[in-house]
Design a protein around this motif. Sequence first.
Motif, PDB file in Angstrom:
ATOM      1  N   UNK A   1     -55.030  18.399  53.562  1.00  0.00           N
ATOM      2  CA  UNK A   1     -56.251  17.637  53.710  1.00  0.00           C
ATOM      3  C   UNK A   1     -57.346  18.870  53.671  1.00  0.00           C
ATOM      4  N   UNK A   2     -57.069  20.039  53.944  1.00  0.00           N
ATOM      5  CA  UNK A   2     -58.026  20.943  53.781  1.00  0.00           C
ATOM      6  C   UNK A   2     -58.237  21.336  52.525  1.00  0.00           C
ATOM      7  N   UNK A   3     -57.283  21.197  51.589  1.00  0.00           N
ATOM      8  CA  UNK A   3     -57.326  21.304  50.198  1.00  0.00           C
ATOM      9  C   UNK A   3     -58.385  20.355  49.442  1.00  0.00           C
ATOM     10  N   UNK A   4     -58.328  18.960  50.150  1.00  0.00           N
ATOM     11  CA  UNK A   4     -58.949  18.020  49.845  1.00  0.00           C
ATOM     12  C   UNK A   4     -60.457  18.052  50.268  1.00  0.00           C
ATOM     13  N   UNK A   5     -61.182  19.085  50.741  1.00  0.00           N
ATOM     14  CA  UNK A   5     -62.553  19.087  51.201  1.00  0.00           C
ATOM     15  C   UNK A   5     -62.711  18.612  52.553  1.00  0.00           C
ATOM     16  N   UNK A   6     -61.433  18.281  53.371  1.00  0.00           N
ATOM     17  CA  UNK A   6     -61.865  18.103  54.900  1.00  0.00           C
ATOM     18  C   UNK A   6     -62.618  19.061  55.588  1.00  0.00           C
TER      19      UNK A   6
ATOM     20  N   UNK B   1     -58.068  28.890  49.251  1.00  0.00           N
ATOM     21  CA  UNK B   1     -56.797  28.242  49.798  1.00  0.00           C
ATOM     22  C   UNK B   1     -57.220  27.739  51.210  1.00  0.00           C
ATOM     23  N   UNK B   2     -56.397  26.634  51.640  1.00  0.00           N
ATOM     24  CA  UNK B   2     -56.571  26.238  53.041  1.00  0.00           C
ATOM     25  C   UNK B   2     -55.118  26.699  53.868  1.00  0.00           C
ATOM     26  N   UNK B   3     -55.145  27.359  54.750  1.00  0.00           N
ATOM     27  CA  UNK B   3     -54.123  27.784  55.708  1.00  0.00           C
ATOM     28  C   UNK B   3     -54.521  27.069  57.206  1.00  0.00           C
TER      29      UNK B   3
ATOM     30  N   UNK C   1     -48.771  26.932  56.990  1.00  0.00           N
ATOM     31  CA  UNK C   1     -48.559  26.556  55.736  1.00  0.00           C
ATOM     32  C   UNK C   1     -50.008  26.759  54.934  1.00  0.00           C
ATOM     33  N   UNK C   2     -49.542  27.438  53.802  1.00  0.00           N
ATOM     34  CA  UNK C   2     -50.941  27.873  52.977  1.00  0.00           C
ATOM     35  C   UNK C   2     -50.881  26.809  51.653  1.00  0.00           C
ATOM     36  N   UNK C   3     -52.090  26.365  51.288  1.00  0.00           N
ATOM     37  CA  UNK C   3     -52.082  25.737  50.143  1.00  0.00           C
ATOM     38  C   UNK C   3     -53.289  26.409  49.346  1.00  0.00           C
ATOM     39  N   UNK C   4     -53.253  26.239  47.940  1.00  0.00           N
ATOM     40  CA  UNK C   4     -54.060  26.461  47.034  1.00  0.00           C
ATOM     41  C   UNK C   4     -55.269  25.382  46.771  1.00  0.00           C
ATOM     42  N   UNK C   5     -56.471  25.673  47.001  1.00  0.00           N
ATOM     43  CA  UNK C   5     -57.334  24.374  46.499  1.00  0.00           C
ATOM     44  C   UNK C   5     -57.590  24.380  45.240  1.00  0.00           C
ATOM     45  N   UNK C   6     -57.561  23.151  44.782  1.00  0.00           N
ATOM     46  CA  UNK C   6     -57.611  23.085  43.255  1.00  0.00           C
ATOM     47  C   UNK C   6     -58.791  22.131  42.958  1.00  0.00           C
TER      48      UNK C   6
END
Length: 103
Positions: free
Chosen positions: A32-37, A72-74, A98-103
């Motif tokens: 959700x953090x990578x989706x702009x929340x 990134x969102x962690x 968890x860490x994900x890259x914002x695309x």
Amino acid sequence: IMLSLFTGIVDVGFLYQHQLVLTNAVREGARLGTLGQSTGQVQAAVVNYLRTSAYTPLPAASAVNVTIAGGSATVSLASSVPFLFSMSGPPITLRATTQMRVE
């Protein structure tokens, strides 16, 4: 001896299930953090995921650490979980990040 062995096996299974739910909750928050929340929305989503999964004891939203920066969102969370059987010992702290890259 058999009763102690049985309660130990049940407790390990209980803790493993809690660790899996905790990991999935922070993964959902990072997504959700990578989706702009916003940070607050991510924290609420993680706690809601834990609530719907019957995770106990339920941590406060403020316990969910969210960092959305640098592409990134962690999301990380530490939760103290008691054993099912009191003779197994004091509560144990489970952690997930968890860490994900914002695309």
